[in-house]
Design a protein around this motif. Structure first.
Motif, mmCIF file in Angstrom:
data_model
loop_
_atom_site.group_PDB
_atom_site.id
_atom_site.type_symbol
_atom_site.label_atom_id
_atom_site.label_comp_id
_atom_site.label_asym_id
_atom_site.label_seq_id
_atom_site.Cartn_x
_atom_site.Cartn_y
_atom_site.Cartn_z
ATOM 1 N N SER A 68 -0.326 -2.799 -3.103
ATOM 2 C CA SER A 68 -0.009 -3.747 -2.030
ATOM 3 C C SER A 68 1.470 -4.094 -2.062
ATOM 4 N N VAL A 69 2.141 -3.856 -0.936
ATOM 5 C CA VAL A 69 3.572 -4.118 -0.809
ATOM 6 C C VAL A 69 3.884 -4.509 0.631
ATOM 7 N N ASN A 70 4.739 -5.506 0.805
ATOM 8 C CA ASN A 70 5.236 -5.881 2.134
ATOM 9 C C ASN A 70 4.138 -6.087 3.183
ATOM 10 N N GLY A 71 3.097 -6.795 2.835
ATOM 11 C CA GLY A 71 2.065 -7.141 3.809
ATOM 12 C C GLY A 71 1.048 -6.059 4.108
ATOM 13 N N VAL A 72 1.122 -4.917 3.420
ATOM 14 C CA VAL A 72 0.128 -3.858 3.611
ATOM 15 C C VAL A 72 -0.369 -3.382 2.253
ATOM 16 N N THR A 73 -1.530 -2.770 2.272
ATOM 17 C CA THR A 73 -2.049 -2.104 1.083
ATOM 18 C C THR A 73 -2.035 -0.615 1.378
ATOM 19 N N ARG A 74 -1.337 0.108 0.539
ATOM 20 C CA ARG A 74 -1.183 1.556 0.692
ATOM 21 C C ARG A 74 -2.307 2.235 -0.073
ATOM 22 N N MET A 75 -3.257 2.833 0.662
ATOM 23 C CA MET A 75 -4.394 3.531 0.061
ATOM 24 C C MET A 75 -4.039 5.013 -0.057
ATOM 25 N N VAL A 76 -4.125 5.537 -1.277
ATOM 26 C CA VAL A 76 -3.831 6.947 -1.512
ATOM 27 C C VAL A 76 -5.097 7.612 -2.051
ATOM 28 N N SER A 77 -5.657 8.518 -1.252
ATOM 29 C CA SER A 77 -6.847 9.265 -1.657
ATOM 30 C C SER A 77 -6.433 10.681 -2.023
ATOM 31 N N VAL A 78 -6.988 11.188 -3.109
ATOM 32 C CA VAL A 78 -6.588 12.483 -3.642
ATOM 33 C C VAL A 78 -7.813 13.365 -3.874
ATOM 34 N N ILE A 79 -7.646 14.654 -3.563
ATOM 35 C CA ILE A 79 -8.596 15.685 -3.962
ATOM 36 C C ILE A 79 -7.867 16.532 -4.996
ATOM 37 N N SER A 80 -8.423 16.642 -6.193
ATOM 38 C CA SER A 80 -7.799 17.511 -7.194
ATOM 39 C C SER A 80 -8.771 18.625 -7.562
ATOM 40 N N VAL A 81 -8.195 19.785 -7.831
ATOM 41 C CA VAL A 81 -8.969 20.948 -8.255
ATOM 42 C C VAL A 81 -8.364 21.399 -9.576
ATOM 43 N N ILE A 82 -9.111 21.254 -10.650
ATOM 44 C CA ILE A 82 -8.636 21.620 -11.973
ATOM 45 C C ILE A 82 -9.307 22.924 -12.394
ATOM 46 N N ARG A 83 -8.479 23.904 -12.729
ATOM 47 C CA ARG A 83 -8.956 25.147 -13.340
ATOM 48 C C ARG A 83 -8.816 24.898 -14.835
ATOM 49 N N LYS A 84 -9.929 24.638 -15.501
ATOM 50 C CA LYS A 84 -9.902 24.173 -16.891
ATOM 51 C C LYS A 84 -9.006 25.048 -17.766
ATOM 52 N N THR A 85 -8.116 24.415 -18.473
ATOM 53 C CA THR A 85 -7.096 24.973 -19.374
ATOM 54 C C THR A 85 -6.040 25.812 -18.660
ATOM 55 N N LYS A 86 -6.056 25.846 -17.321
ATOM 56 C CA LYS A 86 -5.114 26.697 -16.597
ATOM 57 C C LYS A 86 -4.426 25.980 -15.443
ATOM 58 N N GLY A 87 -4.416 24.642 -15.435
ATOM 59 C CA GLY A 87 -3.697 23.918 -14.387
ATOM 60 C C GLY A 87 -4.587 23.514 -13.221
ATOM 61 N N GLY A 88 -3.935 23.217 -12.095
ATOM 62 C CA GLY A 88 -4.693 22.787 -10.936
ATOM 63 C C GLY A 88 -3.798 22.507 -9.753
ATOM 64 N N ILE A 89 -4.420 22.081 -8.665
ATOM 65 C CA ILE A 89 -3.729 21.705 -7.438
ATOM 66 C C ILE A 89 -4.319 20.393 -6.943
ATOM 67 N N PHE A 90 -3.563 19.696 -6.096
ATOM 68 C CA PHE A 90 -4.124 18.483 -5.503
ATOM 69 C C PHE A 90 -3.571 18.278 -4.103
ATOM 70 N N PHE A 91 -4.317 17.504 -3.341
ATOM 71 C CA PHE A 91 -3.986 17.147 -1.967
ATOM 72 C C PHE A 91 -4.190 15.649 -1.833
ATOM 73 N N TYR A 92 -3.415 15.009 -0.974
ATOM 74 C CA TYR A 92 -3.529 13.554 -0.866
ATOM 75 C C TYR A 92 -3.354 13.099 0.576
ATOM 76 N N ASP A 93 -3.870 11.901 0.819
ATOM 77 C CA ASP A 93 -3.757 11.267 2.119
ATOM 78 C C ASP A 93 -3.356 9.815 1.897
ATOM 79 N N ILE A 94 -2.443 9.320 2.711
ATOM 80 C CA ILE A 94 -1.976 7.940 2.589
ATOM 81 C C ILE A 94 -2.342 7.178 3.860
ATOM 82 N N THR A 95 -2.974 6.037 3.673
ATOM 83 C CA THR A 95 -3.334 5.167 4.792
ATOM 84 C C THR A 95 -2.877 3.755 4.462
ATOM 85 N N ASN A 96 -2.210 3.115 5.390
ATOM 86 C CA ASN A 96 -1.828 1.717 5.217
ATOM 87 C C ASN A 96 -2.844 0.837 5.929
ATOM 88 N N VAL A 97 -3.336 -0.168 5.216
ATOM 89 C CA VAL A 97 -4.292 -1.118 5.781
ATOM 90 C C VAL A 97 -3.727 -2.524 5.603
#
Length: 160
Positions: A40-69
Motif C-alpha cells: 500500500s502506497v499513496n492511497g492505493v494497494t498494488r496487488m502483484v499476482s505471479v505465476i511461476s514455473v520451476i524446473r526442479k534444480t534447473k531454474g524457472g520462469i515467471f509471469f506477473y500482473d499488477i493491479t492497483n486497487v
C-alpha cells in the motif's frame, strides 16, 4: 501479464510460453505455482499476482500482473484480497494445465506463516485454498508470493 523475458503478453501467450518451456525438457519435474503480494502506497494497494514455473534444480520462469486497487488498511482484508487474486488466477492456470495435459505439481502460495500477525488467519485461508482443490503453501515455502511478488510489489525488482 508481464514477463522480464517476454515483455507484455496476454494470458493465452503466457500459457503458450509455459507449455513450450515444459516441452523443452519433458524429463524434469515441474512445480507451477500462483501467489500474490501487495504493497500500500499513496492511497492505493498494488496487488502483484505471479505465476511461476520451476524446473526442479534447473531454474524457472515467471509471469506477473499488477493491479492497483483502493487502499486496503485492514491486514485481514488485505490477506483475503491477495488470496482471492491468487485463487482467481489459479483457477485459470489449473484449467490450462488440465486442458494441455501438463504433468506438474500445482500450488497456491500464500504470503503468511505461523510467525507474525497473520497466523490467526491460517485456518481460514488454508481451508479456503484447500477447499477449492489446491495445495496451499505458506512461509517459508511460499516463494511465489513471499519472494517474487513481494520484490515486484515493493519495486526492489527491476521490472518494466
Amino acid at each position: 501479464m508481464k514477463s522480464i523475458t517476454y515483455g507484455e503478453i496476454d494470458f493465452n501467450q503466457v500459457c503458450n510460453k509455459i507449455r513450450i518451456y515444459i516441452e523443452k525438457d519433458m524429463h524434469s519435474d515441474y512445480v507451477i505455482s500462483v501467489g500474490t503480494d501487495s504493497q500500500s502506497v499513496n492511497g492505493v494497494t498494488r496487488m502483484v499476482s505471479v505465476i511461476s514455473v520451476i524446473r526442479k534444480t534447473k531454474g524457472g520462469i515467471f509471469f506477473y500482473d499488477i493491479t492497483n486497487v483502493k487502499k486496503i488498511y485492514d491486514l485481514r482484508q488485505k490477506l483475503f484480497t491477495e488470496t482471492q487474486y491468487s485463487l482467481d488466477l489459479a483457477l485459470k492456470v489449473k484449467e490450462f494445465i488440465k486442458k494441455n495435459h501438463i504433468n506438474s505439481s500445482f500450488e497456491v502460495h500464500i504470503d503468511m506463516g505461523y510467525n507474525g500477525e497473520t497466523n490467526c488467519l491460517i485456518k481460514e485461508i488454508k481451508g479456503w485454498v484447500i477447499g477449492l482443490g489446491f495445495k496451499c503453501c505458506m512461509k517459508p515455502d511460499s516463494y511465489t508470493s513471499s519472494t517474487i511478488a513481494d520484490k515486484i510489489s515493493k519495486k526492489k525488482y527491476k521490472v518494466s
